[in-house]
Design a protein around this motif. Structure first.
Motif, PDB file in Angstrom:
ATOM      1  N   GLY A   1       3.973   5.517  -3.426  1.00 31.12           N
ATOM      2  CA  GLY A   1       5.307   6.063  -3.189  1.00 31.12           C
ATOM      3  C   GLY A   1       5.524   7.415  -3.835  1.00 31.12           C
ATOM      4  N   TYR A   2       6.591   8.087  -3.414  1.00 33.08           N
ATOM      5  CA  TYR A   2       6.993   9.371  -3.995  1.00 33.08           C
ATOM      6  C   TYR A   2       8.457   9.603  -3.631  1.00 33.08           C
ATOM      7  N   PRO A   3       9.174  10.409  -4.420  1.00 32.49           N
ATOM      8  CA  PRO A   3      10.581  10.640  -4.103  1.00 32.49           C
ATOM      9  C   PRO A   3      10.728  11.463  -2.823  1.00 32.49           C
ATOM     10  N   GLU A   4      11.608  11.028  -1.921  1.00 33.69           N
ATOM     11  CA  GLU A   4      11.843  11.774  -0.670  1.00 33.69           C
ATOM     12  C   GLU A   4      13.098  12.609  -0.830  1.00 33.69           C
ATOM     13  N   LEU A   5      12.929  13.928  -0.913  1.00 24.12           N
ATOM     14  CA  LEU A   5      14.072  14.834  -1.026  1.00 24.12           C
ATOM     15  C   LEU A   5      14.964  14.687   0.200  1.00 24.12           C
ATOM     16  N   GLN A   6      16.273  14.785   0.009  1.00 23.46           N
ATOM     17  CA  GLN A   6      17.181  14.868   1.156  1.00 23.46           C
ATOM     18  C   GLN A   6      17.355  16.351   1.453  1.00 23.46           C
ATOM     19  N   GLU A   7      16.454  16.893   2.247  1.00 18.90           N
ATOM     20  CA  GLU A   7      16.431  18.322   2.561  1.00 18.90           C
ATOM     21  C   GLU A   7      16.524  18.509   4.060  1.00 18.90           C
ATOM     22  N   ASP A   8      17.026  19.672   4.484  1.00 19.86           N
ATOM     23  CA  ASP A   8      17.118  19.945   5.921  1.00 19.86           C
ATOM     24  C   ASP A   8      15.773  20.281   6.535  1.00 19.86           C
ATOM     25  N   ASP A   9      14.799  20.620   5.701  1.00 27.24           N
ATOM     26  CA  ASP A   9      13.502  21.052   6.208  1.00 27.24           C
ATOM     27  C   ASP A   9      12.428  20.029   5.818  1.00 27.24           C
ATOM     28  N   VAL A  10      11.822  19.386   6.823  1.00 26.35           N
ATOM     29  CA  VAL A  10      10.822  18.354   6.512  1.00 26.35           C
ATOM     30  C   VAL A  10       9.613  18.937   5.767  1.00 26.35           C
ATOM     31  N   ALA A  11       9.378  20.245   5.932  1.00 26.43           N
ATOM     32  CA  ALA A  11       8.247  20.853   5.206  1.00 26.43           C
ATOM     33  C   ALA A  11       8.499  20.808   3.694  1.00 26.43           C
ATOM     34  N   LEU A  12       9.755  20.993   3.288  1.00 23.38           N
ATOM     35  CA  LEU A  12      10.080  20.917   1.853  1.00 23.38           C
ATOM     36  C   LEU A  12       9.906  19.483   1.345  1.00 23.38           C
ATOM     37  N   VAL A  13      10.280  18.523   2.177  1.00 22.45           N
ATOM     38  CA  VAL A  13      10.150  17.110   1.800  1.00 22.45           C
ATOM     39  C   VAL A  13       8.672  16.777   1.575  1.00 22.45           C
ATOM     40  N   ALA A  14       7.826  17.221   2.515  1.00 24.51           N
ATOM     41  CA  ALA A  14       6.391  16.914   2.416  1.00 24.51           C
ATOM     42  C   ALA A  14       5.756  17.642   1.229  1.00 24.51           C
ATOM     43  N   ALA A  15       6.140  18.899   1.005  1.00 24.84           N
ATOM     44  CA  ALA A  15       5.552  19.668  -0.100  1.00 24.84           C
ATOM     45  C   ALA A  15       5.916  19.028  -1.442  1.00 24.84           C
ATOM     46  N   TYR A  16       7.187  18.672  -1.585  1.00 22.09           N
ATOM     47  CA  TYR A  16       7.639  18.079  -2.845  1.00 22.09           C
ATOM     48  C   TYR A  16       6.955  16.729  -3.081  1.00 22.09           C
ATOM     49  N   GLY A  17       6.886  15.921  -2.017  1.00 22.82           N
ATOM     50  CA  GLY A  17       6.251  14.605  -2.140  1.00 22.82           C
ATOM     51  C   GLY A  17       4.782  14.718  -2.497  1.00 22.82           C
ATOM     52  N   ALA A  18       4.090  15.672  -1.871  1.00 22.17           N
ATOM     53  CA  ALA A  18       2.661  15.842  -2.146  1.00 22.17           C
ATOM     54  C   ALA A  18       2.438  16.264  -3.595  1.00 22.17           C
ATOM     55  N   ALA A  19       3.267  17.193  -4.087  1.00 19.68           N
ATOM     56  CA  ALA A  19       3.109  17.655  -5.478  1.00 19.68           C
ATOM     57  C   ALA A  19       3.347  16.505  -6.450  1.00 19.68           C
ATOM     58  N   HIS A  20       4.372  15.726  -6.167  1.00 22.19           N
ATOM     59  CA  HIS A  20       4.710  14.606  -7.039  1.00 22.19           C
ATOM     60  C   HIS A  20       3.573  13.574  -7.053  1.00 22.19           C
ATOM     61  N   ALA A  21       3.070  13.231  -5.866  1.00 23.36           N
ATOM     62  CA  ALA A  21       2.013  12.206  -5.770  1.00 23.36           C
ATOM     63  C   ALA A  21       0.709  12.704  -6.399  1.00 23.36           C
ATOM     64  N   ALA A  22       0.400  13.997  -6.229  1.00 23.60           N
ATOM     65  CA  ALA A  22      -0.832  14.544  -6.824  1.00 23.60           C
ATOM     66  C   ALA A  22      -0.767  14.465  -8.344  1.00 23.60           C
ATOM     67  N   ASP A  23       0.407  14.790  -8.900  1.00 24.97           N
ATOM     68  CA  ASP A  23       0.570  14.722 -10.363  1.00 24.97           C
ATOM     69  C   ASP A  23       0.442  13.281 -10.846  1.00 24.97           C
ATOM     70  N   ARG A  24       1.071  12.373 -10.095  1.00 24.93           N
ATOM     71  CA  ARG A  24       1.065  10.965 -10.516  1.00 24.93           C
ATOM     72  C   ARG A  24      -0.350  10.379 -10.484  1.00 24.93           C
ATOM     73  N   LEU A  25      -1.099  10.701  -9.434  1.00 21.84           N
ATOM     74  CA  LEU A  25      -2.433  10.103  -9.281  1.00 21.84           C
ATOM     75  C   LEU A  25      -3.521  10.942  -9.947  1.00 21.84           C
ATOM     76  N   GLY A  26      -3.204  12.186 -10.270  1.00 24.18           N
ATOM     77  CA  GLY A  26      -4.204  13.046 -10.902  1.00 24.18           C
ATOM     78  C   GLY A  26      -5.354  13.387  -9.967  1.00 24.18           C
ATOM     79  N   SER A  27      -5.050  13.448  -8.669  1.00 25.32           N
ATOM     80  CA  SER A  27      -6.103  13.770  -7.700  1.00 25.32           C
ATOM     81  C   SER A  27      -5.488  14.449  -6.483  1.00 25.32           C
ATOM     82  N   ALA A  28      -6.353  14.963  -5.618  1.00 26.39           N
ATOM     83  CA  ALA A  28      -5.879  15.559  -4.369  1.00 26.39           C
ATOM     84  C   ALA A  28      -5.283  14.463  -3.483  1.00 26.39           C
ATOM     85  N   VAL A  29      -4.163  14.767  -2.840  1.00 28.49           N
ATOM     86  CA  VAL A  29      -3.518  13.794  -1.957  1.00 28.49           C
ATOM     87  C   VAL A  29      -2.944  14.505  -0.740  1.00 28.49           C
TER      88      VAL A  29
END
Ligand code: IMP
Length: 190
Positions: A33-61
């Protein structure tokens, strides 16, 4: 190569696998899982989620976020497609569009799916890859395959839910994951 796809949606994993396996990429699901931003642009949602998940798992995601934009509803539900699906669902969308005819009086039933793959490694800025497909909202749900809005989204008269494997050649997700795969290939990782 292997890439971790952070998602709870097994349909997305199946589709990503069908698209990426022929290109030499193995998709491994992680449901952390990862936090889903309530943003108007899905690209921002995906970018934020990917950064969060990469930090959490310590690997490329990778993560993937989809929006559905219905022209005659001025882009609704857009980035809020998941909330709208969970609340009014396909019957609600069909009801909202009851009086909208294709090509008559300037109204039409055209709609676009946007898929954004967000890629991130710990400590670097996320990168996004977009795929979009335009079709129309059917007058009724048709087909048993796929998931979500697939029964009511059609391309050239065939709903995504009726296409079987062909969905993975023509869909928004086919295009976003193909761009991602091309980028990995360009880096010499595949
Ligand atoms: P999300 O990307 O999981 O946030 O998806 C947003 C909403 O769109 C959810 O309700 C999904 O079920 C739906 N959805 C995502 N991808 C597809 C697709 O390929 N076809 C139909 N519906 C989809």
């Amino acid at each position: 190569m292997k890439i971790t796809f952070v998602t709870g949606n097994s349909h997305k994993v199946e589709e990503a696998t069908a698209i990426c396996a022929p290109r030499g990429i193995t998709i491994v699901q992680n449901d952390c899982g990862y936090p889903e931003l309530q943003e108007d642009d899905v690209a921002l949602v995906a970018a934020y989620g990917a950064a969060h998940a990469a930090d959490r798992l310590g690997s490329a995601v990778i993560v993937e976020d989809t929006g559905l934009y219905i022209d005659s509803l001025r882009g609704f539900p857009g980035p809020y497609a998941a909330y709208v699906y969970d609340t009014i669902g396909n019957p609600g969308i069909l009801a909202l569009m009851r009086d909208i005819d294709d090509g008559v009086g300037g109204n039409d039933r055209s709609a676009t799916f946007r898929s954004i793959v967000g890629y991130c490694e710990p400590g670097i800025e996320p990168i996004t890859f977009e795929g979009a497909v335009t079709g129309r909202i059917a007058y009724a749900g048709v087909g048993e395959g796929g998931f979500g809005y697939d029964p009511i989204f059609e391309i050239d008269g065939v709903t995504l839910a009726s296409m079987g494997e062909e969905k993975n050649n023509v869909s928004h997700r086919a295009k976003s994951f193909a761009k991602f795969a091309d980028w990995l290939f360009g880096r010499g990782e595949v």
